[in-house]
Design a protein around this motif. Structure first.
Motif, PDB file in Angstrom:
ATOM      1  N   THR A   1       0.794  -1.359  -0.037  1.00 24.36           N
ATOM      2  CA  THR A   1      -0.012  -0.083   0.031  1.00 24.36           C
ATOM      3  C   THR A   1       0.814   1.224  -0.123  1.00 24.36           C
ATOM      4  O   THR A   1       0.312   2.305  -0.551  1.00 24.36           O
TER       5      THR A   1
ATOM      6  N   TYR B   1      -6.184  -6.114   6.045  1.00 26.74           N
ATOM      7  CA  TYR B   1      -7.202  -6.499   5.330  1.00 26.74           C
ATOM      8  C   TYR B   1      -7.343  -8.124   4.919  1.00 26.74           C
ATOM      9  O   TYR B   1      -6.382  -8.647   4.949  1.00 26.74           O
TER      10      TYR B   1
ATOM     11  N   ARG C   1     -11.759  -4.502   5.529  1.00 23.65           N
ATOM     12  CA  ARG C   1     -10.774  -4.567   6.716  1.00 23.65           C
ATOM     13  C   ARG C   1     -11.392  -5.472   7.745  1.00 23.65           C
ATOM     14  O   ARG C   1     -12.509  -5.560   8.103  1.00 23.65           O
TER      15      ARG C   1
ATOM     16  N   ASN D   1       0.832   1.152  12.782  1.00 21.95           N
ATOM     17  CA  ASN D   1      -0.477   1.323  11.759  1.00 21.95           C
ATOM     18  C   ASN D   1      -1.233   2.547  12.078  1.00 21.95           C
ATOM     19  O   ASN D   1      -2.350   2.781  11.608  1.00 21.95           O
TER      20      ASN D   1
ATOM     21  N   HIS E   1      -4.579   2.335   6.839  1.00 23.72           N
ATOM     22  CA  HIS E   1      -5.589   1.031   6.858  1.00 23.72           C
ATOM     23  C   HIS E   1      -6.926   1.745   6.896  1.00 23.72           C
ATOM     24  O   HIS E   1      -7.816   1.170   7.792  1.00 23.72           O
TER      25      HIS E   1
ATOM     26  N   ASP F   1      -3.216   3.629   1.540  1.00 26.89           N
ATOM     27  CA  ASP F   1      -2.609   3.291   3.004  1.00 26.89           C
ATOM     28  C   ASP F   1      -3.050   4.415   3.748  1.00 26.89           C
ATOM     29  O   ASP F   1      -3.738   4.160   4.739  1.00 26.89           O
TER      30      ASP F   1
END
Length: 620
Positions: A91, A224, A239, A251, A255, A601
């Motif tokens: 991503t 994902y 997700r 993270n 996402h 992303d």
């Protein structure tokens, strides 16, 4: 924490009795983010979660296993997997996207290695889970490593076997890799740290193979997971609501979409019409004609679709028309140079691409690794130290640049005369029928396959290039093939010329050997020319043995110079920015990091804007 140049903070690596412990890794030892970082600087840590982003995919697919050596894998099918350091470069093109050559713990919370980098131990996060709820363990890491060696691409497996001598689970969440003696320490820790991790139990229960296509692919541990697919029509990822790593600093702010949908189209024209109709919502444009003339439809006029030019700090992919050096007719550099002169970059850009592109010269265009002028200083000294593998003329002449052509007409007569002289010198003379043959009477014939699902502009570029070759007396054939046939021809290296690309480089690593080295040149899918050059091998080896960023860049400039000297690719165009168009319900950080656009992303969905579009009847 800011990333001002010169203010890099050494990673929280503590040397205890020669053992280095850290939360991340870079070869030269410096990390930009400290052990207590809360998120990457370029993300919006408060980005909302939700919504869907949808994109177009071309051609067909028959597998959701991204590592199959047969058939065609579904788009983004690799994004469900994670690795010990960072995630798959899916991503954001690698992590983080604002600095180069650094990786931070993901499945691993920390790593330990000795100063000589003879081994590395990863301490894994015990909370890590695959999407089926089973734990991710050191045993899965070892299994995945061995699976790639047994069933992965031969060029990859052979390279790894020579460098990585052992993989051992010390406990359920502690894994050790040992490395071969007498080799560069490059691409060892980051290699094993970046390998995707698969569930051993799933493979043992199903009997699946990594190298075979299958639609029921192994579950991953990533944010994902596959929701559904309709072969050759659609793939939807969702997700994972139970994603184990959602709250990790690596993270945070990422996402953000609930769903990522891929819509498949037979050709580029159909895909664009579908975007105009709102059948998918985000488009990274690569077609200059489309960008120049196509975005005047009602949704743009109404403000429903946004077009934007965003900065791109990555070196452009070294794309172009590549020679198959396995073909005897193309092994004479004079023939390759003559054929190269048939490509008129200036006319192509002005007549077919609306003047929007630039001519690429380098394999690392616009970076400190780009070779310039005549070699001098440390670069000259390096080349001289390599001895006879470096041709004397490369030491005294400027680096090879793409030739210039007349933008006013397709056929540049000056270049045509020069090309025909080179062909004459190489023994390919013109007969009474106007065609070129060698002394044995063999016709100089070239086949260039293209994918029928590609853009009409690329087709026009290739066909006009072929016209110039035909004007030289070459039998040049452009073959439009369906996606599956094209993929097989590409993999089997069944072509004389092909429009393809290599990987640009900003740093050294053993991946350079897979792409440009001789050992796997006969079969590597990463080396479509089959380039096998002792000079290139020697320079790559020298780059692997550098111990400072300054010396690394010297070696990379020498490598760029050598690759251009070999003339195995006709360099074509590049775009120094991202062209994007999207239905106005997505947002992104104000500053895009240099190494990733990040649309899948760190962009996010604005629910209010989406509802406004639906209320206006723009989208369903």
């Amino acid at each position: 924490m800011g990333l001002a140049i010169g203010a890099l903070v050494a990673g929280a690596a503590l040397a205890e009795e020669g053992l280095i412990k850290s939360h991340g890794y870079s070869f030269f030892g410096e990390l930009s983010y400290p052990a207590d970082y809360t998120h990457f600087n370029y993300v919006n840590p408060d980005a909302p979660k939700g919504g869907e982003i949808s994109l177009a995919a071309s051609g067909t697919f028959d597998s959701m296993n991204p590592f199959t050596r047969k058939g065609r894998a579904g788009a983004l099918s690799w994004m469900v997997y994670e690795s010990l350091l960072g995630d798959m470069p899916a991503t954001s093109g690698g992590l983080p996207a604002d600095v180069y050559g650094e990786a931070y713990g993901l499945l691993a919370e920390s790593l330990e290695y000795d100063e000589g980098k003879t081994f590395v131990i990863f301490n894994m996060r015990p909370e890590a889970r695959f999407s089926d709820g089973t734990p991710v363990t050191a045993h899965d890491v070892v299994f995945s490593h061995n699976l790639f060696l047994e069933q992965g691409l031969k060029s990859y497996a052979d390279a790894v076997k020579r460098r990585i001598t052992g993989a051992e689970a010390l406990s359920d969440h502690r894994v050790k890799f040992t490395f071969a003696d007498g080799i560069s320490r490059r691409s060892l820790i980051d290699q094993v740290g970046g390998t995707p991790v698969f569930p051993r139990a799933w493979y043992e229960e199903t009997g699946a193979r990594l190298d075979e296509p299958r639609l029921d692919a192994a579950p991953g541990s990533g944010p994902y997971m596959l929701e559904s697919y309709d072969v050759n029509r659609r793939i939807i990822y969702k997700r994972n609501p139970d994603y184990w790593g959602a709250d990790l600093p690596i993270n945070k702010g990422r996402h953000n979409f609930d769903r990522i949908r891929l819509e498949y189209f037979a050709d580029a024209g159909a895909a664009f019409e579908a975007f105009k109709a709102g059948e998918y919502t985000f488009r990274a444009e690569t077609n200059s004609k489309q960008w120049a003339t196509g975005y005047d439809f009602p949704a743009v006029d109404n403000g429903w679709v946004t077009t934007n030019i965003l900065p791109d700090g990555t070196p452009p992919s070294p794309s172009g028309i590549i020679f198959n050096l396995g073909k005897e007719t193309l092994q004479d550099v004079r023939v390759r140079e003559a054929i190269t002169l048939g490509y008129n970059s200036e006319w192509t850009n002005e007549s077919l691409q609306f003047g929007l592109f630039k001519q690429r010269h380098s394999f690392s265009q616009g970076t400190p690794a780009e070779a310039k002028g005549v070699p001098e200083g440390a670069e000259l000294a390096l080349l001289q130290s390599l001895g006879d593998v470096v041709p004397p003329e490369m030491l005294t002449t400027p680096v090879v640049m793409a030739h210039t052509s007349d933008p006013a007409r397709l056929t540049d007569r000056r270049n045509l005369r020069r090309a025909m002289k080179l062909l004459d010198e190489a023994g390919w003379t013109v007969g009474e029928d106007g065609m070129r043959r060698n002394a044995a009477g063999m016709l100089l014939s070239l086949e260039l396959p293209i994918n029928s699902s590609g853009s009409a502009t690329l087709s026009a570029v290739v066909e006009n290039f072929a016209k110039n070759l035909q004007a030289m007396g070459i039998e040049a054939k452009v073959e439009k093939l369906d996606p599956s046939t094209y993929t097989n021809r590409d993999r089997d290296r069944d072509y004389d010329l092909i429009f393809d690309s290599y990987a640009a480089f900003l740093g050294s690593g053993t991946g350079l050997m897979q792409r440009y080295g001789s050992r796997e040149a006969a079969f590597s899918l990463f080396n479509p020319a089959g380039l096998a050059s002792p000079m290139v091998d020697a320079i790559i080896e020298a780059s692997l043995n550098t111990t400072s960023r300054e010396d690394e860049l010297v070696a990379l400039r020498a490598l760029d110079r050598a690759l251009r000297f070999e003339r195995f690719m006709i360099p074509t165009w590049y775009n120094g920015a991202h062209w994007v168009a999207y239905w106005d319900m997505f947002e992104h950080p104000e500053e895009i990091p240099p190494y990733a656009l990040g649309s899948l992303d760190f962009w996010w969905y604005n629910a209010e804007k989406a509802e406004a579009l639906k209320a206006a009847g723009a989208l369903r």
